[in-house]
Write an enzyme that holds these catalytic residues in place. Structure first.
Site, PDB file in Angstrom:
ATOM      1  CE  LYS A 157      -4.153  -1.988   1.985  1.00 31.99           C
ATOM      2  NZ  LYS A 157      -5.220  -1.922   2.983  1.00 31.99           N
ATOM      3  CG  ASP A 217      -8.375   0.281   3.069  1.00 34.01           C
ATOM      4  OD1 ASP A 217      -9.169  -0.560   2.614  1.00 34.01           O
ATOM      5  OD2 ASP A 217      -7.137   0.133   3.035  1.00 34.01           O
TER       6      ASP A 217
END
Ligand code: NAP
Length: 272
Positions: free
Chosen positions: A66, A102
């Site tokens: 990420k 997210d």
């Protein structure tokens, strides 16, 4: 046919994202295919070149990439830039843009419980990548105080200072828990064999003022956070809704099609 993918380590082959996205693409008549790719961390640059060369339309990015993909992007959204972490890649022509769904997925999962975080004191256990997204989400939902508890204090300190949170070591959880109105587990530990010391701490927590226990993990046979909530009559939510709602956001970014996150959630629940 448009191809989408998931970049991660070998755990990508256990991910439910291909199932969710391929099912929904079929249902809405989107001519696409979503496939998982396990990539060695040293090959992340090659993988990003591959995404461009192969004409892949969009991707999800998971542990441990990420943060590592950020230097290979042409653009990055404000939320992803604040976190320094990207979980969704979107291609627009030759431009590859990084997004982070997210945070929105977490916020929607909290909002759908009906519990407001406005003015609340929130205890976040863990200080990894997921904790950053959670803390940003918690702040955007209006939390008054955020306390981070982490096993490795140096990592906790970095997160706490970045997001103006207080920091405690894990062994102070029993003293801090009674002050918390919301408890969120962002560690990888939800059942006893995943972390013996944390497991024994969870069993002893008292949370008289708590109105929501949220665990980012899911699919555990015995969930200690769920048991804690049940013993004290506190509403509990696991990580499946967050996973579903972030997926719905990625899907919208790739296809422009708005599919209710609960459709993604139903697919996850039917596979569980
Ligand atoms: P990460 O960056 O590797 O961070 C892991 C965190 O767990 C760290 O705070 C680590 O503490 C802590 N931890 C690990 N083992 C522990 C143990 N035995 N005792 C105490 N603490 C321990 O991982 P992440 O990306 O933040 O993900 C964390 C969890 O959230 C994962 O299980 C992941 O599957 C889940 N997740 C769910 C969603 C969703 O959509 N539902 C989204 C993202 C992540 P140290 O700093 O001391 O190592």
């Amino acid at each position: 046919m448009k191809v989408y993918c998931l970049l991660g380590d070998e755990r990508v082959f256990r991910s439910l994202s291909p199932l969710m996205h391929n099912t929904v693409m079929k249902e809405v008549g989107w001519d696409g295919l979503y496939v998982p790719f396990a990539v060695a961390p040293s090959r992340v640059g090659d993988a990003m070149k591959g995404i461009r060369a192969l004409g892949i339309h969009g991707a999800n990015v998971t542990i441990p990439f990420k943060e590592l993909v950020v230097p290979y992007l042409d653009e990055i959204s404000e939320v992803a830039s604040t976190l320094g972490a990207v979980n969704t890649l979107v291609r627009r022509g030759e431009i590859l843009r990084g997004e982070n769904t997210d945070v929105g997925g977490f916020m929607e999962a909290v909002e759908r419980t009906g519990v407001s975080l406005e003015g609340k004191s929130v205890l976040v256990v863990g200080a990894g990548g997921a904790a950053r997204a959670v803390i940003l989400g918690v702040r955007m939902l209006g939390a008054r105080r955020v306390v981070v508890a982490n096993r490795t204090l140096a990592r906790g300190a970095e997160v706490a200072s970045r997001f103006q949170a207080d920091l405690i070591p894990l062994d102070r959880l029993p003293e801090e828990a009674p002050c918390a109105q919301i408890l969120i587990n962002t560690t990888a530990v939800s059942q006893p064999e995943e972390g013996v010391e944390l497991a024994s701490l969870i069993k002893g927590l008292r949370m008289p003022d708590c109105c929501l226990v949220f665990d980012l993990n899911y699919g555990r046979k015995e969930n200690l956070w769920g048991q804690l909530a049940e013993r004290q009559g506190i509403p509990f939510v696991d990580g499946l809704p967050m996973l579903a709602y972030q997926a719905a956001r990625s899907f919208r970014l790739w296809t422009g099609t708005n599919v209710d996150g609960d459709r993604f959630l139903a697919i996850l629940r039917s596979a569980a």
